[in-house]
Design a protein around this motif. Structure first.
Motif, PDB file in Angstrom:
ATOM      1  N   ASP A  66      67.808  67.616  86.378  1.00 34.32           N
ATOM      2  CA  ASP A  66      69.264  68.380  86.049  1.00 34.32           C
ATOM      3  C   ASP A  66      70.408  67.212  85.919  1.00 34.32           C
ATOM      4  O   ASP A  66      70.810  66.902  87.247  1.00 34.32           O
ATOM      5  CB  ASP A  66      69.513  69.413  87.198  1.00 34.32           C
ATOM      6  CG  ASP A  66      70.566  70.209  86.851  1.00 34.32           C
ATOM      7  OD1 ASP A  66      71.595  69.697  86.043  1.00 34.32           O
ATOM      8  OD2 ASP A  66      70.697  71.249  87.456  1.00 34.32           O
ATOM      9  N   TYR A  67      70.748  66.786  84.820  1.00 31.26           N
ATOM     10  CA  TYR A  67      71.639  65.612  84.793  1.00 31.26           C
ATOM     11  C   TYR A  67      73.199  65.952  85.281  1.00 31.26           C
ATOM     12  O   TYR A  67      73.856  64.998  85.805  1.00 31.26           O
ATOM     13  CB  TYR A  67      71.757  65.162  83.289  1.00 31.26           C
ATOM     14  CG  TYR A  67      70.602  64.518  82.887  1.00 31.26           C
ATOM     15  CD1 TYR A  67      70.429  63.105  83.184  1.00 31.26           C
ATOM     16  CD2 TYR A  67      69.684  65.026  81.970  1.00 31.26           C
ATOM     17  CE1 TYR A  67      69.232  62.252  82.789  1.00 31.26           C
ATOM     18  CE2 TYR A  67      68.812  64.400  81.473  1.00 31.26           C
ATOM     19  CZ  TYR A  67      68.440  63.020  81.846  1.00 31.26           C
ATOM     20  OH  TYR A  67      67.186  62.403  81.503  1.00 31.26           O
ATOM     21  N   SER A  68      73.639  67.363  85.459  1.00 34.78           N
ATOM     22  CA  SER A  68      74.794  67.476  86.054  1.00 34.78           C
ATOM     23  C   SER A  68      74.716  67.374  87.510  1.00 34.78           C
ATOM     24  O   SER A  68      75.686  66.596  87.915  1.00 34.78           O
ATOM     25  CB  SER A  68      74.833  69.325  85.785  1.00 34.78           C
ATOM     26  OG  SER A  68      75.105  69.382  84.460  1.00 34.78           O
ATOM     27  N   VAL A  69      73.592  67.636  88.239  1.00 31.27           N
ATOM     28  CA  VAL A  69      73.440  67.383  89.644  1.00 31.27           C
ATOM     29  C   VAL A  69      73.339  65.898  89.871  1.00 31.27           C
ATOM     30  O   VAL A  69      73.960  65.680  90.659  1.00 31.27           O
ATOM     31  CB  VAL A  69      72.383  68.031  90.203  1.00 31.27           C
ATOM     32  CG1 VAL A  69      71.924  68.096  91.620  1.00 31.27           C
ATOM     33  CG2 VAL A  69      72.599  69.875  89.986  1.00 31.27           C
ATOM     34  N   LEU A  90      82.629  64.229  83.945  1.00 36.78           N
ATOM     35  CA  LEU A  90      82.636  65.132  82.836  1.00 36.78           C
ATOM     36  C   LEU A  90      81.257  65.886  82.918  1.00 36.78           C
ATOM     37  O   LEU A  90      81.311  67.156  82.875  1.00 36.78           O
ATOM     38  CB  LEU A  90      82.649  64.261  81.547  1.00 36.78           C
ATOM     39  CG  LEU A  90      83.506  65.349  80.568  1.00 36.78           C
ATOM     40  CD1 LEU A  90      84.774  65.692  80.735  1.00 36.78           C
ATOM     41  CD2 LEU A  90      83.475  64.336  79.282  1.00 36.78           C
ATOM     42  N   VAL A  91      80.203  65.106  82.686  1.00 36.03           N
ATOM     43  CA  VAL A  91      78.849  65.990  82.804  1.00 36.03           C
ATOM     44  C   VAL A  91      78.462  66.627  84.029  1.00 36.03           C
ATOM     45  O   VAL A  91      77.986  67.742  84.312  1.00 36.03           O
ATOM     46  CB  VAL A  91      77.656  64.715  82.544  1.00 36.03           C
ATOM     47  CG1 VAL A  91      76.370  65.494  82.670  1.00 36.03           C
ATOM     48  CG2 VAL A  91      77.862  64.140  81.045  1.00 36.03           C
ATOM     49  N   GLY A  92      79.034  65.784  85.246  1.00 35.18           N
ATOM     50  CA  GLY A  92      78.832  66.502  86.722  1.00 35.18           C
ATOM     51  C   GLY A  92      79.656  67.653  86.887  1.00 35.18           C
ATOM     52  O   GLY A  92      79.211  68.832  87.731  1.00 35.18           O
ATOM     53  N   SER A  93      80.772  68.078  86.120  1.00 32.44           N
ATOM     54  CA  SER A  93      81.572  69.441  86.226  1.00 32.44           C
ATOM     55  C   SER A  93      80.898  70.362  85.352  1.00 32.44           C
ATOM     56  O   SER A  93      81.608  71.551  85.415  1.00 32.44           O
ATOM     57  CB  SER A  93      82.861  68.929  85.917  1.00 32.44           C
ATOM     58  OG  SER A  93      82.945  68.525  84.498  1.00 32.44           O
ATOM     59  N   PHE A 150      81.607  71.399  89.252  1.00 36.84           N
ATOM     60  CA  PHE A 150      81.648  70.210  89.748  1.00 36.84           C
ATOM     61  C   PHE A 150      81.332  70.404  91.274  1.00 36.84           C
ATOM     62  O   PHE A 150      80.315  69.864  92.040  1.00 36.84           O
ATOM     63  CB  PHE A 150      82.842  69.207  89.856  1.00 36.84           C
ATOM     64  CG  PHE A 150      82.507  67.913  90.559  1.00 36.84           C
ATOM     65  CD1 PHE A 150      81.742  66.821  90.000  1.00 36.84           C
ATOM     66  CD2 PHE A 150      82.951  67.714  91.820  1.00 36.84           C
ATOM     67  CE1 PHE A 150      81.443  65.582  90.453  1.00 36.84           C
ATOM     68  CE2 PHE A 150      82.676  66.556  92.634  1.00 36.84           C
ATOM     69  CZ  PHE A 150      82.103  65.419  92.048  1.00 36.84           C
ATOM     70  N   LEU A 151      82.055  71.412  91.905  1.00 38.70           N
ATOM     71  CA  LEU A 151      81.897  71.656  93.309  1.00 38.70           C
ATOM     72  C   LEU A 151      80.431  72.403  93.542  1.00 38.70           C
ATOM     73  O   LEU A 151      79.852  72.326  94.613  1.00 38.70           O
ATOM     74  CB  LEU A 151      83.045  72.535  93.896  1.00 38.70           C
ATOM     75  CG  LEU A 151      84.141  71.953  94.057  1.00 38.70           C
ATOM     76  CD1 LEU A 151      85.344  73.193  94.478  1.00 38.70           C
ATOM     77  CD2 LEU A 151      84.275  70.785  94.852  1.00 38.70           C
ATOM     78  N   ALA A 152      79.875  73.329  92.679  1.00 37.23           N
ATOM     79  CA  ALA A 152      78.529  73.936  92.802  1.00 37.23           C
ATOM     80  C   ALA A 152      77.690  72.794  92.703  1.00 37.23           C
ATOM     81  O   ALA A 152      76.539  72.831  93.451  1.00 37.23           O
ATOM     82  CB  ALA A 152      78.571  74.818  91.645  1.00 37.23           C
ATOM     83  N   ASN A 153      77.722  71.820  91.540  1.00 40.02           N
ATOM     84  CA  ASN A 153      76.707  70.780  91.758  1.00 40.02           C
ATOM     85  C   ASN A 153      76.849  70.071  92.894  1.00 40.02           C
ATOM     86  O   ASN A 153      75.786  69.423  93.365  1.00 40.02           O
ATOM     87  CB  ASN A 153      77.128  69.862  90.456  1.00 40.02           C
ATOM     88  CG  ASN A 153      76.852  70.776  89.125  1.00 40.02           C
ATOM     89  OD1 ASN A 153      75.992  71.640  89.190  1.00 40.02           O
ATOM     90  ND2 ASN A 153      77.618  70.486  88.128  1.00 40.02           N
ATOM     91  N   ALA A 154      77.896  69.720  93.451  1.00 40.65           N
ATOM     92  CA  ALA A 154      78.054  68.880  94.752  1.00 40.65           C
ATOM     93  C   ALA A 154      77.294  69.407  95.741  1.00 40.65           C
ATOM     94  O   ALA A 154      76.703  68.766  96.749  1.00 40.65           O
ATOM     95  CB  ALA A 154      79.400  68.602  95.188  1.00 40.65           C
ATOM     96  N   ALA A 155      77.413  70.791  95.869  1.00 38.74           N
ATOM     97  CA  ALA A 155      76.762  71.775  96.809  1.00 38.74           C
ATOM     98  C   ALA A 155      74.910  71.536  96.667  1.00 38.74           C
ATOM     99  O   ALA A 155      74.298  71.439  97.771  1.00 38.74           O
ATOM    100  CB  ALA A 155      77.090  73.111  96.824  1.00 38.74           C
ATOM    101  N   LYS A 156      75.065  71.677  95.656  1.00 39.12           N
ATOM    102  CA  LYS A 156      73.317  71.222  95.171  1.00 39.12           C
ATOM    103  C   LYS A 156      72.889  69.884  95.689  1.00 39.12           C
ATOM    104  O   LYS A 156      71.756  69.791  96.053  1.00 39.12           O
ATOM    105  CB  LYS A 156      73.115  71.463  93.659  1.00 39.12           C
ATOM    106  CG  LYS A 156      73.417  72.828  93.124  1.00 39.12           C
ATOM    107  CD  LYS A 156      72.813  72.946  91.743  1.00 39.12           C
ATOM    108  CE  LYS A 156      73.144  74.400  91.361  1.00 39.12           C
ATOM    109  NZ  LYS A 156      72.884  74.621  89.934  1.00 39.12           N
ATOM    110  N   VAL A 157      73.756  69.009  95.527  1.00 33.71           N
ATOM    111  CA  VAL A 157      73.354  67.542  95.942  1.00 33.71           C
ATOM    112  C   VAL A 157      73.189  67.611  97.402  1.00 33.71           C
ATOM    113  O   VAL A 157      71.923  66.870  98.096  1.00 33.71           O
ATOM    114  CB  VAL A 157      74.428  66.759  95.669  1.00 33.71           C
ATOM    115  CG1 VAL A 157      74.142  65.239  96.357  1.00 33.71           C
ATOM    116  CG2 VAL A 157      74.463  66.418  94.059  1.00 33.71           C
ATOM    117  N   GLY A 161      84.514  70.717  83.274  1.00 33.59           N
ATOM    118  CA  GLY A 161      84.145  72.113  83.390  1.00 33.59           C
ATOM    119  C   GLY A 161      84.417  72.669  84.801  1.00 33.59           C
ATOM    120  O   GLY A 161      85.278  71.565  85.515  1.00 33.59           O
ATOM    121  N   GLY A 162      84.182  73.582  85.348  1.00 36.26           N
ATOM    122  CA  GLY A 162      84.386  74.262  86.621  1.00 36.26           C
ATOM    123  C   GLY A 162      83.134  74.225  87.569  1.00 36.26           C
ATOM    124  O   GLY A 162      83.436  74.946  88.520  1.00 36.26           O
TER     125      GLY A 162
END
Length: 304
Positions: free
Chosen positions: A267-270, A62-65, A83-90, A80-81
């Motif tokens: 950045d807790y989302s990432v 939930l937070v990661g999205s 998650f894929l952007a945060n995964a790319a940052k990872v 949210g929408g």
């Protein structure tokens, strides 16, 4: 010959009493072997346990999205929408795939080694008779009471003298066998493997190693499967020792995820998106091996 009618009469009375007990159990009374189905409280408790187990993973997703301001706006209720952007940052911030490969190698090798050595030791403690058997087993079990942190300094010195610091060997070698694994397999084989079966194999001319391989190890498969799963998960999620002995350029997955936390800003989302990505292989493992593990547990229960 005169005792046969008496035996038949006694057997008939016993069958009648067993049928009566089955009829009572079928009427809803809670007796041994009754067919009463679980009630509302049982399903409610299991549902609560399931929700409590799934919630941390769902909260991470939930937070990661969302973006990095989600927690300042309150508790999100829907994904949210981003998650894929945060995964790319990872993937851009840490050597994710290298760390996952390292974790896979360390976890698989450690799990296989623990199963083999623990099954061998458990077979010896459970079925062989030698001087100091019980005392040695008690000593092995007692080592579980020693905190891992007490052995970190001497273990690091040993790994440094061997030149293994920064290498995966420094993580694999100390975990090749565990006291818990030896205790687990000893307790299982003591009840699941009859002594008469080993004696029969030995009388046919088999050596003790052959008896272990053809009789002991097949009998230990249900417990060995559970031990392999426990060891794989524990090694996959281990952070303390790999963080100390490995270099940031050659990390395992938990150590790599720690690199996502900057010195002054997190950045807790990432971070939580990375945690979800690190959990996916374990979920796939449980899905792939779930049916085999349940089958193994049931087989072990029938043998016991």
């Amino acid at each position: 010959m005169s005792s046969i009618p008496m035996i038949e009469q006694t057997a008939g009375k016993g069958a009648a009493r067993a049928a009566a007990r089955r009829r009572k159990g079928g009427n809803g009374r809670a007796g041994f072997g009754g067919a009463r189905r679980p009630g509302f409280l049982t399903y409610g408790f299991l549902g609560a346990v399931l929700l409590a187990s799934v919630f941390p993973l769902y909260w991470s997703f939930l937070v990661g999205s969302h973006d990095n301001t989600v927690l300042s706006r309150g508790i999100p209720l829907l994904p949210g929408g981003n998650f894929l952007a945060n995964a790319a940052k990872v993937f851009d911030s840490i050597p994710f795939w290298k760390a996952m490969g390292n974790s896979l190698i360390v976890s698989a090798v450690t799990a296989a080694s623990v199963v083999v050595f623990s099954t061998l030791a458990g077979f010896a403690f459970a079925k062989l008779r030698f001087r100091g058997n019980k005392a040695l087993l008690v000593f092995v079990i007692a080592t579980m009471a020693v905190p891992t942190q007490l052995g970190v300094v001497p273990l690091f010195i040993v790994m440094s003298k061997l030149g293994w610091t920064g290498s995966l060997w420094a993580v694999i070698i100390p975990g090749l066998v565990t006291a818990f694994g030896v205790f687990w397999m000893t307790q299982y084989l003591r009840d699941a493997l009859p002594d008469e079966l080993i004696e029969a194999v030995r009388m046919d001319g088999a050596s003790m190693i052959q008896a272990f391989w053809h009789v002991g190890f097949p009998a230990a498969r249900p417990a060995a499967a559970m031990l392999a799963l426990f060891t794989f998960v524990a090694t996959w999620t281990n952070f303390f020792w790999p963080f100390i002995v490995l270099d940031p350029s050659n990390p395992t997955l938990p150590v790599a995820l720690q690199l996502l936390q900057a010195a002054h800003f997190v950045d807790y989302s990432v971070v939580l998106a990375g945690a979800v990505l690190a959990t996916v292989p374990l979920l796939l493992l449980f899905i792939a091996a779930g049916r085999q593990l349940v089958s193994g547990i049931m087989q072990g229960a029938v043998k016991g």
